[in-house]
Motif scaffolding. Structure first.
Motif, PDB file in Angstrom:
ATOM      1  N   GLN A  32      -0.339   7.613   2.271  1.00 42.75           N
ATOM      2  CA  GLN A  32       0.812   8.242   2.900  1.00 42.75           C
ATOM      3  C   GLN A  32       0.686   8.060   4.407  1.00 42.75           C
ATOM      4  O   GLN A  32      -0.414   7.841   4.924  1.00 42.75           O
ATOM      5  N   VAL A  33       1.818   8.184   5.081  1.00 41.92           N
ATOM      6  CA  VAL A  33       1.815   8.071   6.543  1.00 41.92           C
ATOM      7  C   VAL A  33       2.071   9.450   7.124  1.00 41.92           C
ATOM      8  O   VAL A  33       2.962  10.174   6.688  1.00 41.92           O
TER       9      VAL A  33
ATOM     10  N   SER B  54       9.029  11.563   0.172  1.00 45.32           N
ATOM     11  CA  SER B  54       9.963  10.613   0.778  1.00 45.32           C
ATOM     12  C   SER B  54       9.304   9.839   1.909  1.00 45.32           C
ATOM     13  O   SER B  54       9.609   8.679   2.151  1.00 45.32           O
ATOM     14  N   GLN B  55       8.338  10.495   2.597  1.00 44.42           N
ATOM     15  CA  GLN B  55       7.686   9.826   3.714  1.00 44.42           C
ATOM     16  C   GLN B  55       6.829   8.663   3.234  1.00 44.42           C
ATOM     17  O   GLN B  55       6.575   7.728   3.965  1.00 44.42           O
ATOM     18  N   ARG B  56       6.367   8.768   2.005  1.00 50.54           N
ATOM     19  CA  ARG B  56       5.506   7.705   1.484  1.00 50.54           C
ATOM     20  C   ARG B  56       6.282   6.418   1.248  1.00 50.54           C
ATOM     21  O   ARG B  56       5.714   5.376   1.097  1.00 50.54           O
TER      22      ARG B  56
ATOM     23  N   LEU C 114       0.836  -1.209   0.000  1.00 48.80           N
ATOM     24  CA  LEU C 114       0.000   0.000   0.000  1.00 48.80           C
ATOM     25  C   LEU C 114       0.871   1.260   0.000  1.00 48.80           C
ATOM     26  O   LEU C 114       0.619   2.209  -0.739  1.00 48.80           O
ATOM     27  N   LEU C 115       1.937   1.239   0.807  1.00 48.69           N
ATOM     28  CA  LEU C 115       2.788   2.427   0.911  1.00 48.69           C
ATOM     29  C   LEU C 115       3.499   2.731  -0.400  1.00 48.69           C
ATOM     30  O   LEU C 115       3.630   3.883  -0.804  1.00 48.69           O
ATOM     31  N   THR C 116       3.952   1.677  -1.079  1.00 47.18           N
ATOM     32  CA  THR C 116       4.694   1.901  -2.331  1.00 47.18           C
ATOM     33  C   THR C 116       3.767   2.064  -3.532  1.00 47.18           C
ATOM     34  O   THR C 116       4.218   2.407  -4.616  1.00 47.18           O
ATOM     35  N   SER C 117       2.466   1.826  -3.326  1.00 46.06           N
ATOM     36  CA  SER C 117       1.533   1.911  -4.462  1.00 46.06           C
ATOM     37  C   SER C 117       1.262   3.355  -4.880  1.00 46.06           C
ATOM     38  O   SER C 117       0.679   3.617  -5.925  1.00 46.06           O
TER      39      SER C 117
ATOM     40  N   ALA D 212      -4.985   9.122   2.619  1.00 50.25           N
ATOM     41  CA  ALA D 212      -4.892   8.972   1.162  1.00 50.25           C
ATOM     42  C   ALA D 212      -3.747   9.824   0.618  1.00 50.25           C
ATOM     43  O   ALA D 212      -3.481  10.917   1.121  1.00 50.25           O
ATOM     44  N   ALA D 213      -3.080   9.333  -0.407  1.00 48.93           N
ATOM     45  CA  ALA D 213      -1.906  10.021  -0.949  1.00 48.93           C
ATOM     46  C   ALA D 213      -2.188  11.455  -1.400  1.00 48.93           C
ATOM     47  O   ALA D 213      -1.360  12.342  -1.182  1.00 48.93           O
TER      48      ALA D 213
END
Ligand code: SF4
Length: 340
Positions: free
Chosen positions: A310-311, A333-335, A303-306, A322-323
């Motif tokens: 985002q976190v 970079s945080q994603r 999910l993070l690399t998709s 959501a991104a």
């Protein structure tokens, strides 16, 4: 009206309906989101959906009303009676900006006896057409965070023509016409609206409106501005005392996040965090019902690399959002950072 169905009998992809999700005020709430992220005429400092860039104050049919209704009907068929306490118009901004919200409320009420709520900032209640549209719902939950125009502008950062006077006049006019439940929400923040003076001003305005209840909320999901802090215990006690007997303090509740409308439960997570950022432990708990425990780390990494999520760190907690949401401290970079 046709209900979209995939040819392989897998659940249809949902675009507008999410959950049910546990709600502080409404138990298990099936959400209907009628607008794209982020469509709002306010830019609240505590917004969990990122900044409103740009502010939008245009009422229009952002998505086709028939498609929204068809998805709602399908979601109601999927759930047994008792699994949904409320159907709630809420989501990626201000729901009254969808020009067909009145039609949608009326049609949803024809489908079910489950009560319908609208969570709104209340900014358009000064308009008679919007008041008439919302009057079809069982509960309306508008926002009033400030007792004076300066604090309103500081906290809610509205579209310039949406003044404090229009907000309060709209709330008073709606109260005078509306027979349903009017529950006004106050987001209580340390150093902003939790002082005795700010609360006394707010109480005076609140009294002139006459809501059925006042709900005190704390920013427990990631506020867009990093400096926003929830009121402390003393501030909450002060607010409860000053806002009087109708004030009720609502705390976050635990409950289940339903991902069943999605073939891939990760898509269900994306649908929820687009409207309600989730703590990482909540996502893990929700995914555990749909996949083996050893697959959850992989699912989150995917999910993070998709590029779809985002976190955001707030109060030492990892929230997933959501991104596309605009957080000032969330860089690309945080994603892609590894899980800590
Ligand atoms: S909290 Fe609600 S009203 Fe405020 S900016 Fe966010 S979506 Fe808009």
């Amino acid at each position: 009206m046709a209900i979209l169905q995939d040819s392989d009998n897998s659940p249809p992809a949902r675009r507008y309906v999410f959950g049910p999700v546990p709600s502080r005020r409404l138990g298990q709430s099936l959400g209907i989101d009628t607008i794209p992220l982020k469509t709002c005429n306010w830019n609240c400092v505590y917004c969990q959906l990122g900044r409103s860039e740009p502010l939008i104050n245009q009422r229009q049919a952002y998505f086709p009303r028939e498609a929204i209704l068809a998805e709602t009907r399908a979601a109601l068929v999927e759930h047994k009676p008792g699994e949904i306490d409320w159907i709630t118009f809420v989501g990626s901004g201000e729901p009254t900006l969808h020009s067909d919200i009145g039609w949608l409320i009326g049609e949803v009420k024809k489908l079910t006896e489950t009560p319908v709520a609208v969570i709104t900032n209340g900014s358009l209640l000064y308009r008679a057409d919007v008041r008439a549209e919302l009057a079809r719902a069982d509960a309306i939950m508008p926002t009033l965070d400030a007792g004076n125009p300066e604090l309103y502008r500081k906290i809610n950062r509205p579209w310039p023509e949406l003044t404090y006077e229009t907000l309060v006049e709209g709330l008073r006019a709606f109260r005078a016409e509306y027979a349903g439940k009017l529950w006004i929400e106050v987001m209580l923040m340390k150093g902003l609206n939790d002082s005795e003076e700010a609360l006394r001003e707010l109480a005076r305005v609140m009294q002139s409106i006459g809501p059925d209840q006042v709900h005190l909320l704390l920013p427990t999901r990631p506020p867009v501005e990093t400096w926003v802090q929830p009121a402390d215990e003393e501030g909450v006690l002060r607010a409860t005392a000053i806002l009087g007997e109708i004030a009720e303090v609502l705390h976050p509740i635990d409950g289940s996040f339903d991902l069943s409308g999605f073939e891939d439960p990760v898509d269900g997570v994306v649908a929820i965090i687009t409207r309600h950022p989730m703590r990482e432990n909540q996502i893990r708990g929700a995914l555990a019902a749909y996949m083996p425990a050893e697959s959850i780390d992989d699912a989150l990494a995917r999910l993070l690399t998709s590029g779809r999520a985002q976190v955001v760190q707030r109060y030492g907690v990892r929230f997933w959002s959501a991104a596309p949401a605009h957080y000032p401290d969330s860089e690309q970079s945080q994603r892609t950072q590894p899980k800590v």
